[in-house]
Design a protein around this motif. Structure first.
Motif, PDB file in Angstrom:
ATOM      1  N   VAL A 309       0.844  -1.231   0.019  1.00 36.27           N
ATOM      2  CA  VAL A 309       0.032   0.024  -0.178  1.00 36.27           C
ATOM      3  C   VAL A 309       0.901   1.314   0.195  1.00 36.27           C
ATOM      4  CG1 VAL A 309      -1.694   1.444   1.397  1.00 36.27           C
ATOM      5  CG2 VAL A 309      -1.963  -1.043   1.018  1.00 36.27           C
ATOM      6  N   PRO A 310       1.836   1.348   0.752  1.00 36.52           N
ATOM      7  CA  PRO A 310       2.562   2.770   0.853  1.00 36.52           C
ATOM      8  C   PRO A 310       3.309   3.061  -0.658  1.00 36.52           C
ATOM      9  CG  PRO A 310       3.124   1.411   2.705  1.00 36.52           C
ATOM     10  CD  PRO A 310       2.347   0.493   2.152  1.00 36.52           C
ATOM     11  N   LYS A 311       3.740   2.266  -1.315  1.00 39.15           N
ATOM     12  CA  LYS A 311       4.260   2.589  -2.475  1.00 39.15           C
ATOM     13  C   LYS A 311       3.340   2.764  -3.440  1.00 39.15           C
ATOM     14  CE  LYS A 311       8.714   2.016  -1.408  1.00 39.15           C
ATOM     15  NZ  LYS A 311       9.635   3.349  -1.562  1.00 39.15           N
ATOM     16  N   ALA A 312       2.124   1.983  -3.509  1.00 34.22           N
ATOM     17  CA  ALA A 312       1.047   2.210  -4.354  1.00 34.22           C
ATOM     18  C   ALA A 312       0.641   3.910  -3.969  1.00 34.22           C
ATOM     19  CB  ALA A 312       0.055   1.364  -4.221  1.00 34.22           C
ATOM     20  N   LYS A 313       0.492   4.139  -2.795  1.00 32.05           N
ATOM     21  CA  LYS A 313      -0.118   5.521  -2.435  1.00 32.05           C
ATOM     22  C   LYS A 313       1.174   6.559  -2.968  1.00 32.05           C
ATOM     23  CE  LYS A 313      -3.100   4.706   1.340  1.00 32.05           C
ATOM     24  NZ  LYS A 313      -3.309   5.177   2.568  1.00 32.05           N
ATOM     25  N   GLU A 314       2.423   6.188  -2.788  1.00 27.01           N
ATOM     26  CA  GLU A 314       3.396   7.209  -3.362  1.00 27.01           C
ATOM     27  C   GLU A 314       3.098   7.296  -5.104  1.00 27.01           C
ATOM     28  OE1 GLU A 314       7.407   6.093  -2.430  1.00 27.01           O
ATOM     29  OE2 GLU A 314       7.100   5.740  -0.397  1.00 27.01           O
ATOM     30  N   MET A 315       3.068   6.351  -5.576  1.00 25.11           N
ATOM     31  CA  MET A 315       2.746   6.353  -7.143  1.00 25.11           C
ATOM     32  C   MET A 315       1.499   7.225  -7.330  1.00 25.11           C
ATOM     33  SD  MET A 315       2.226   3.267 -10.047  1.00 25.11           S
ATOM     34  CE  MET A 315       4.153   3.169 -10.011  1.00 25.11           C
ATOM     35  N   ILE A 316       0.572   6.843  -6.738  1.00 26.06           N
ATOM     36  CA  ILE A 316      -0.872   7.774  -6.986  1.00 26.06           C
ATOM     37  C   ILE A 316      -0.381   9.233  -6.772  1.00 26.06           C
ATOM     38  CG2 ILE A 316      -3.046   8.240  -6.068  1.00 26.06           C
ATOM     39  CD1 ILE A 316      -3.194   5.291  -5.178  1.00 26.06           C
ATOM     40  N   VAL A 317       0.198   9.508  -5.799  1.00 23.28           N
ATOM     41  CA  VAL A 317       0.733  11.071  -5.561  1.00 23.28           C
ATOM     42  C   VAL A 317       1.346  11.381  -6.760  1.00 23.28           C
ATOM     43  CG1 VAL A 317       1.692  12.536  -3.976  1.00 23.28           C
ATOM     44  CG2 VAL A 317       0.455  10.758  -2.950  1.00 23.28           C
ATOM     45  N   MET A 319       1.476  10.422  -9.658  1.00 23.65           N
ATOM     46  CA  MET A 319       0.873  10.606 -11.002  1.00 23.65           C
ATOM     47  C   MET A 319       0.005  11.753 -11.104  1.00 23.65           C
ATOM     48  SD  MET A 319      -0.215   6.413 -11.860  1.00 23.65           S
ATOM     49  CE  MET A 319       0.788   5.224 -12.465  1.00 23.65           C
ATOM     50  N   LEU A 320      -0.790  11.987  -9.799  1.00 18.15           N
ATOM     51  CA  LEU A 320      -1.897  13.062  -9.776  1.00 18.15           C
ATOM     52  C   LEU A 320      -1.212  14.435  -9.686  1.00 18.15           C
ATOM     53  CD1 LEU A 320      -4.695  11.004  -7.621  1.00 18.15           C
ATOM     54  CD2 LEU A 320      -4.337  11.564 -10.301  1.00 18.15           C
ATOM     55  N   GLU A 321      -0.080  14.443  -8.927  1.00 14.72           N
ATOM     56  CA  GLU A 321       0.491  15.772  -8.628  1.00 14.72           C
ATOM     57  C   GLU A 321       1.668  16.298  -9.383  1.00 14.72           C
ATOM     58  OE1 GLU A 321       1.168  16.200  -4.348  1.00 14.72           O
ATOM     59  OE2 GLU A 321      -0.963  16.351  -3.789  1.00 14.72           O
ATOM     60  N   VAL A 322       2.199  15.305  -9.579  1.00 19.13           N
ATOM     61  CA  VAL A 322       3.533  15.552 -10.512  1.00 19.13           C
ATOM     62  C   VAL A 322       3.344  15.434 -12.160  1.00 19.13           C
ATOM     63  CG1 VAL A 322       6.149  15.161 -10.748  1.00 19.13           C
ATOM     64  CG2 VAL A 322       4.988  15.023  -8.579  1.00 19.13           C
ATOM     65  N   GLN A 323       2.884  14.148 -12.446  1.00 15.58           N
ATOM     66  CA  GLN A 323       2.808  13.928 -13.918  1.00 15.58           C
ATOM     67  C   GLN A 323       1.033  14.683 -14.305  1.00 15.58           C
ATOM     68  OE1 GLN A 323       3.302   9.735 -13.725  1.00 15.58           O
ATOM     69  NE2 GLN A 323       5.221   9.725 -14.482  1.00 15.58           N
ATOM     70  N   LYS A 324       0.514  14.948 -13.400  1.00 15.99           N
ATOM     71  CA  LYS A 324      -0.751  15.389 -13.980  1.00 15.99           C
ATOM     72  C   LYS A 324      -1.675  14.568 -14.653  1.00 15.99           C
ATOM     73  CE  LYS A 324       0.016  19.098 -11.572  1.00 15.99           C
ATOM     74  NZ  LYS A 324      -0.590  19.380 -10.236  1.00 15.99           N
ATOM     75  N   THR A 325      -1.654  13.019 -14.368  1.00 15.43           N
ATOM     76  CA  THR A 325      -2.135  12.315 -15.174  1.00 15.43           C
ATOM     77  C   THR A 325      -3.386  11.504 -14.432  1.00 15.43           C
ATOM     78  OG1 THR A 325      -0.491  10.379 -14.609  1.00 15.43           O
ATOM     79  CG2 THR A 325      -0.057  11.801 -16.846  1.00 15.43           C
ATOM     80  N   PRO A 326      -4.373  11.149 -15.112  1.00 15.75           N
ATOM     81  CA  PRO A 326      -5.324  10.355 -14.403  1.00 15.75           C
ATOM     82  C   PRO A 326      -5.338   9.018 -14.151  1.00 15.75           C
ATOM     83  CG  PRO A 326      -6.075  10.741 -16.575  1.00 15.75           C
ATOM     84  CD  PRO A 326      -4.687  11.203 -16.354  1.00 15.75           C
ATOM     85  N   ILE A 327      -6.150   8.497 -13.039  1.00 17.74           N
ATOM     86  CA  ILE A 327      -6.181   7.019 -12.650  1.00 17.74           C
ATOM     87  C   ILE A 327      -7.437   6.818 -12.581  1.00 17.74           C
ATOM     88  CG2 ILE A 327      -5.726   5.596 -10.772  1.00 17.74           C
ATOM     89  CD1 ILE A 327      -3.542   7.423  -9.807  1.00 17.74           C
ATOM     90  N   ASN A 328      -7.667   5.406 -13.517  1.00 21.46           N
ATOM     91  CA  ASN A 328      -9.006   5.084 -13.553  1.00 21.46           C
ATOM     92  C   ASN A 328      -9.542   4.274 -12.335  1.00 21.46           C
ATOM     93  OD1 ASN A 328     -11.479   3.237 -14.213  1.00 21.46           O
ATOM     94  ND2 ASN A 328     -10.867   3.707 -16.413  1.00 21.46           N
ATOM     95  N   ARG A 329     -10.442   5.156 -11.525  1.00 16.44           N
ATOM     96  CA  ARG A 329     -10.989   4.535 -10.424  1.00 16.44           C
ATOM     97  C   ARG A 329     -11.587   3.130 -10.557  1.00 16.44           C
ATOM     98  NH1 ARG A 329     -13.804   9.179  -7.593  1.00 16.44           N
ATOM     99  NH2 ARG A 329     -12.866  10.604  -8.703  1.00 16.44           N
ATOM    100  N   VAL A 330     -12.560   3.239 -11.436  1.00 15.10           N
ATOM    101  CA  VAL A 330     -13.322   2.131 -11.752  1.00 15.10           C
ATOM    102  C   VAL A 330     -12.439   0.868 -11.835  1.00 15.10           C
ATOM    103  CG1 VAL A 330     -15.121   1.017 -13.138  1.00 15.10           C
ATOM    104  CG2 VAL A 330     -15.260   3.468 -12.697  1.00 15.10           C
ATOM    105  N   LEU A 331     -11.416   0.779 -12.415  1.00 15.96           N
ATOM    106  CA  LEU A 331     -10.718  -0.308 -12.732  1.00 15.96           C
ATOM    107  C   LEU A 331     -10.011  -0.921 -11.441  1.00 15.96           C
ATOM    108  CD1 LEU A 331      -9.411  -2.509 -14.399  1.00 15.96           C
ATOM    109  CD2 LEU A 331      -7.742  -0.839 -15.270  1.00 15.96           C
ATOM    110  N   VAL A 332      -9.589   0.265 -10.541  1.00 15.12           N
ATOM    111  CA  VAL A 332      -8.910  -0.227  -9.319  1.00 15.12           C
ATOM    112  C   VAL A 332     -10.009  -0.697  -8.410  1.00 15.12           C
ATOM    113  CG1 VAL A 332      -7.801   0.567  -7.311  1.00 15.12           C
ATOM    114  CG2 VAL A 332      -7.220   1.691  -9.495  1.00 15.12           C
ATOM    115  N   ALA A 333     -11.200  -0.328  -8.334  1.00 15.58           N
ATOM    116  CA  ALA A 333     -12.226  -0.652  -7.719  1.00 15.58           C
ATOM    117  C   ALA A 333     -12.714  -2.257  -8.288  1.00 15.58           C
ATOM    118  CB  ALA A 333     -13.500   0.178  -7.755  1.00 15.58           C
TER     119      ALA A 333
END
Length: 363
Positions: A309-317, A319-333
C-alpha cells in the motif's frame, strides 16, 4: 415478547446492525466511483492527436484477425471478438504508419463484444470511424488473404477464438509461413489460440520452448467456473502441453511475452504494449502516446501487489500531483471486487482504501 427471548432480541439487533453497515458501506463505495463521462461516446479521430499528428509515411500493412465464432460451442452462450483488443491495436499500428486490414475465418461481419465499463476514447473513436467500421463489418475471409501483402499479423482475443482459431488451416499456414520468414506475429488474451496446433516444417510445434502469455486458467475459471466443460480446452494448459514456457502475470493485469518475432499478451490490459512491441520489432521506434487512465490504474495495482500500500500511494501522488495524469478509479475498484470474489478480504479493503485515496487526491 423480546424480553422473554433475549437470544432472539440480540439476533435481530445484530441482523439489523449488519444491514445498516452493509447499506452504509454500499453508499460509501458508490461514492468512490466517478460519474460516467457521457461525452466520451462521441470521440472522433480528430479528438485524438496521437492518431492525427506526426503520423509517419506509409510503412506497409499489418493484418489483424478476429474470430467468426458467435457462440461458445454447444453451450449456446454468445461470444465474439473483443472490441477494445482490436481498436487499440488497430490505432497503434495506424498511428505508427501502417495500413491495417481485418480478417476472420469466415469473412463478413463477425460478432463484436462491447463491454461499456472498459470502453475508452480510442474504443468509441473506433466505433465512430467510418473507415475502420467498414473493415470491421466486411472482414476478409482468411482463405482469401494475400499473405505477402503484410509485414505482420495480430490475433485479437475474445472467447470465440477458442472455437475457430486452433483448427483453422488458413491460420496455421499463415502463422507457419510468417514465423519461418521472420515476420512479426502478435496475439493477446485468447488470441494465442491461433498458435495452438501450428507445426513447423521440421515437425516441431511453434510453441516449443517459446515464452508465451495468454489468458490464464485462473482468469478464465474465476468468471466461468465451468470453462473446462464449455471450451475445447483451457488455453494455458494447451499452450504448456505443446511446449510453451508460460509467462503468467497478476490476475487481470498487464503482462506480455516477447520471444524474438513472437509477441503475446495475457489479457485486454496488455494490448497497448503488445502492439507497440510489434512496431518496435518491425524496426521502428513506437510513436509517443499519452498513457491512458486505465494504464495508470494497472500500474498502481501492479505496484500494490509487488510493494504494498505505501508504495502504491506514493505512485498515486506522483501521477496526480507531479505527472498530472488521471487514474481510472473504476478499474482499481474492480480489482477490489476480484479480491473479494477470491475470498481475500484483506486485499479487498486495502484496494478499496486505494480507491478512496485516489478520490481524495483527485479533488
Amino acid at each position: 415478547m423480546l424480553k422473554k427471548f433475549p437470544i432472539l432480541k440480540w439476533t435481530l439487533l445484530t441482523l439489523v446492525g449488519l444491514v445498516v453497515i452493509l447499506v452504509s458501506f454500499g453508499f460509501w463505495f458508490k461514492g468512490l466511483i466517478p460519474p460516467k463521462n457521457n461525452t466520451i461516446v462521441n470521440s472522433q479521430l480528430k479528438d485524438l492527436p496521437y492518431l492525427t499528428e506526426n503520423v509517419p509515411s506509409m510503412r506497409g500493412k499489418i493484418l489483424t484477425v478476429v474470430t467468426s465464432a458467435q457462440t461458445m460451442g454447444e453451450s449456446g452462450k454468445s461470444t465474439g471478438y473483443e472490441l477494445t483488443e482490436l481498436a487499440r491495436a488497430y490505432y497503434v499500428f495506424q498511428a505508427n504508419g501502417f495500413e491495417v486490414d481485418i480478417a476472420s475465418p469466415l469473412g463478413g461481419t463477425p460478432r463484436v463484444i462491447i463491454d461499456d465499463e472498459d470502453m475508452g476514447a480510442y474504443d468509441f473513436a473506433f466505433l465512430n470511424d467510418t473507415s475502420a467500421q467498414r473493415k470491421a463489418k466486411h472482414t476478409i475471409p482468411l482463405n482469401e488473404v494475400i499473405k505477402e501483402d503484410y509485414e505482420a499479423v495480430f490475433f485479437v482475443g475474445g472467447k470465440g477464438a477458442m472455437f475457430d482459431f486452433p483448427e483453422n488451416e488458413s491460420i496455421q499456414n499463415l502463422v507457419r509461413e510468417y514465423y519461418q520468414n521472420d515476420k512479426v506475429i502478435g496475439a493477446v488474451c485468447h488470441g494465442p489460440a491461433a498458435l495452438v496446433n501450428v507445426t513447423l516444417e521440421n515437425g516441431s510445434s511453434i510453441l516449443e520452448n517459446k515464452r508465451i502469455s495468454s489468458f490464464t486458467n485462473a482468469e478464465e475459471l474465476l468468471l466461468i467456473p465451468d470453462a473446462a466443460s464449455i471450451f475445447p480446452f483451457l488455453l494455458q494448459d494447451k499452450l504448456v502441453e505443446q511446449g510453451a514456457r508460460f509467462n503468467e502475470g497478476g490476475m487481470y493485469l498487464e503482462k506480455i511475452s516477447h520471444d524474438k518475432k513472437l509477441i503475446t499478451g495475457q489479457n485486454p490490459w496488455s494490448v497497448w504494449p503488445v502492439a507497440e512491441t510489434m512496431v518496435a520489432e518491425l524496426g521502428y521506434r513506437p510513436k509517443f502516446r499519452e498513457v491512458t487512465d486505465e494504464e495508470n490504474a494497472v500500474s498502481v495495482l501492479l505496484t500494490y501487489h509487488k510493494l504494498g500500500v505505501p508504495k502504491a500511494k506514493e505512485m498515486i501522488v506522483h501521477m496526480l500531483e507531479v505527472q498530472k495524469t488521471p487514474i481510472n478509479r473504476v478499474l482499481v475498484a474492480k480489482h477490489g471486487i476480484i479480491a473479494a470474489m477470491q475470498g481475500d478480504v484483506s486485499s479487498f479493503f486495502e484496494i478499496i482504501g486505494l480507491v478512496s485515496f485516489i478520490k481524495q487526491m483527485d479533488v
